[in-house]
Design an enzyme around this catalytic site. Structure first.
Site, short mmCIF file in Angstrom:
data_model
loop_
_atom_site.label_atom_id
_atom_site.label_comp_id
_atom_site.label_asym_id
_atom_site.label_seq_id
_atom_site.Cartn_x
_atom_site.Cartn_y
_atom_site.Cartn_z
N LYS A 196 14.70 24.38 8.43
CA LYS A 196 15.11 25.33 9.46
C LYS A 196 16.57 25.70 9.23
O LYS A 196 17.45 24.85 9.27
CB LYS A 196 14.93 24.70 10.84
CG LYS A 196 15.45 25.56 11.98
CD LYS A 196 15.07 25.01 13.34
CE LYS A 196 15.72 25.82 14.44
NZ LYS A 196 15.34 25.35 15.78
N LYS A 249 11.47 28.08 8.37
CA LYS A 249 11.85 29.00 9.44
C LYS A 249 13.26 29.51 9.19
O LYS A 249 14.12 28.71 8.86
CB LYS A 249 11.79 28.22 10.75
CG LYS A 249 12.24 28.95 11.97
CD LYS A 249 12.20 28.03 13.15
CE LYS A 249 12.85 28.78 14.30
NZ LYS A 249 13.36 27.90 15.30
C1 PBG Z 1 14.84 25.31 19.56
C2 PBG Z 1 14.20 26.44 18.84
C3 PBG Z 1 14.75 27.67 18.48
C4 PBG Z 1 13.70 28.41 17.94
C5 PBG Z 1 12.57 27.61 17.95
N1 PBG Z 1 12.92 26.39 18.48
C6 PBG Z 1 16.09 28.21 18.69
C7 PBG Z 1 17.23 27.68 17.93
O1 PBG Z 1 17.13 26.79 17.10
O2 PBG Z 1 18.33 28.16 18.23
C8 PBG Z 1 13.80 29.82 17.47
C9 PBG Z 1 12.55 30.63 17.63
C10 PBG Z 1 12.71 32.10 17.50
O3 PBG Z 1 13.81 32.64 17.26
O4 PBG Z 1 11.70 32.79 17.65
N2 PBG Z 1 15.79 24.60 18.85
#
Ligand code: PBG
Length: 328
Positions: A196, A249
């Protein structure tokens, strides 16, 4: 000319016959925002067409998904109350826990996944417990692990079929696996947001979940997007810790990473097409600048072509429609 690639492109039946990548509804997961309150269906301004649903109304959406053939959802909770420790995240009567119990009752066939993180529940908006070194505030990795494990167990107790940690703390998969096993949930899989990246593509989500960090950013825990080999390191260490599925992601700008990871690991790989990707497609297609359906067909196909077998997308229902109509 001996070779004429155009020979195989002459008509639709033939093109379908030689098509290499197939997008299947089985791999689709719809991310869904559940919030406190009653009778709430509130549109998210930066994600037109996406809503925050209260538990009493979320069945409308779950029913539509099921009718479309999308059988998996991932819940994100939007609590009313936030504190520095994110305690609402493991409250047995927290928003996600209540959504899980209701959904299990009303939609027993639906597969319920939960995002395990603290940023929606902390008043500072970071994904863990804070610490301070030499005047610099940061997230305390090891203290956060205990909380994450506790959240995962509380989701399983409320009926989650799978948990998906998105916090990016080191060692969270192992901490969760142990806690789940000790609580008797050896059968609950972990889908790790292993790869991520710290990305501006999450902007609209943070509006939706009211989870933007109140100071600094997430670059001390999420990955630097200049790095490619590091994706392999993250994926392999999470698999060692017991991750059953590895996620990459965002999706669209990270297909090279997805391909690398899918090539190397021996577990299923998921890709998450995040809120910023959704917002861009939506906005441009609402303006009539792009053909939204065709664009999202290409985006979805690219993810499967790169090696994912699971696709998290706010367009899940639309993609199911494209599959029904043979347009993808
Ligand atoms: C929580 C989380 C996030 C997303 C999924 N889980 C936000 C982040 O990490 O700031 C992003 C999902 C999206 O943008 O559709 N940590």
């Amino acid at each position: 000319m001996i070779k004429r690639p155009r020979r195989l492109r002459q008509n639709r039946v033939l093109r379908k016959m030689v098509q290499e990548t197939h997008v299947s509804k089985d791999g689709l997961i719809y991310p869904m925002f559940v919030c406190e309150g009653e009778n709430v269906k509130e549109e998210i301004p930066s994600m037109e067409g996406q809503y925050r649903w209260s538990v009493d109304r979320m069945g409308e959406k779950l029913g539509q998904l099921q009718d479309a053939g999308v059988n998996s959802v991932m819940f994100f909770g939007i609590p009313d109350h936030k504190d520095s420790a994110g305690s609402g995240a493991y409250d047995p009567d927290g928003i996600v826990q209540r959504a899980l119990r209701q959904a299990k009752k009303d939609f027993p066939e639906m597969y319920l996944i939960t995002d395990v993180c603290m940023c929606e529940y902390t008043d500072h908006g970071h994904c863990g417990i804070l610490c301070e070194h030499d005047g610099v505030r940061d997230v305390d990795n090891d203290k956060t692990l205990e909380m994450l494990a506790r959240i995962a167990v509380s989701h399983a107790q409320a009926g989650a079929d799978m948990v998906a940690p998105s916090d990016m703390m080191d060692g969270r998969v192992l901490a969760m696996r142990k806690a789940l096993d000790e609580a008797g949930f050896t059968h609950i899989p972990i889908m790790s947001y292993a790869v991520k990246y710290a990305s501006a593509f999450y902007g609209p989500f943070r509006d939706a979940a009211d989870s933007a960090p109140q100071f600094g950013d997430r670059r001390t825990y999420q990955m630097d997007y200049h790095n490619r080999k590091e994706a392999i390191k993250e994926a392999l260490s999470d698999i060692d810790e017991g991750a059953d599925i590895i996620m990459v992601k965002p999706a669209m700008s990270y297909l090279d990473i997805l391909e690398d990871v899918a090539e190397i690991v021996n577990v299923p790989v998921a890709a998450y097409s995040v809120s910023g990707e959704y917002a861009m497609v939506k906005a441009a297609s609402d303006k009539g600048w792009i053909d939204g359906s065709r664009i999202l067909a290409e985006m979805a196909t690219a993810v499967f072509r790169a090696g994912a077998s699971i696709y998290l997308t706010y367009f899940a229902e639309e993609i199911a429609g494209l599959i029904d109509r043979g347009e993808i």
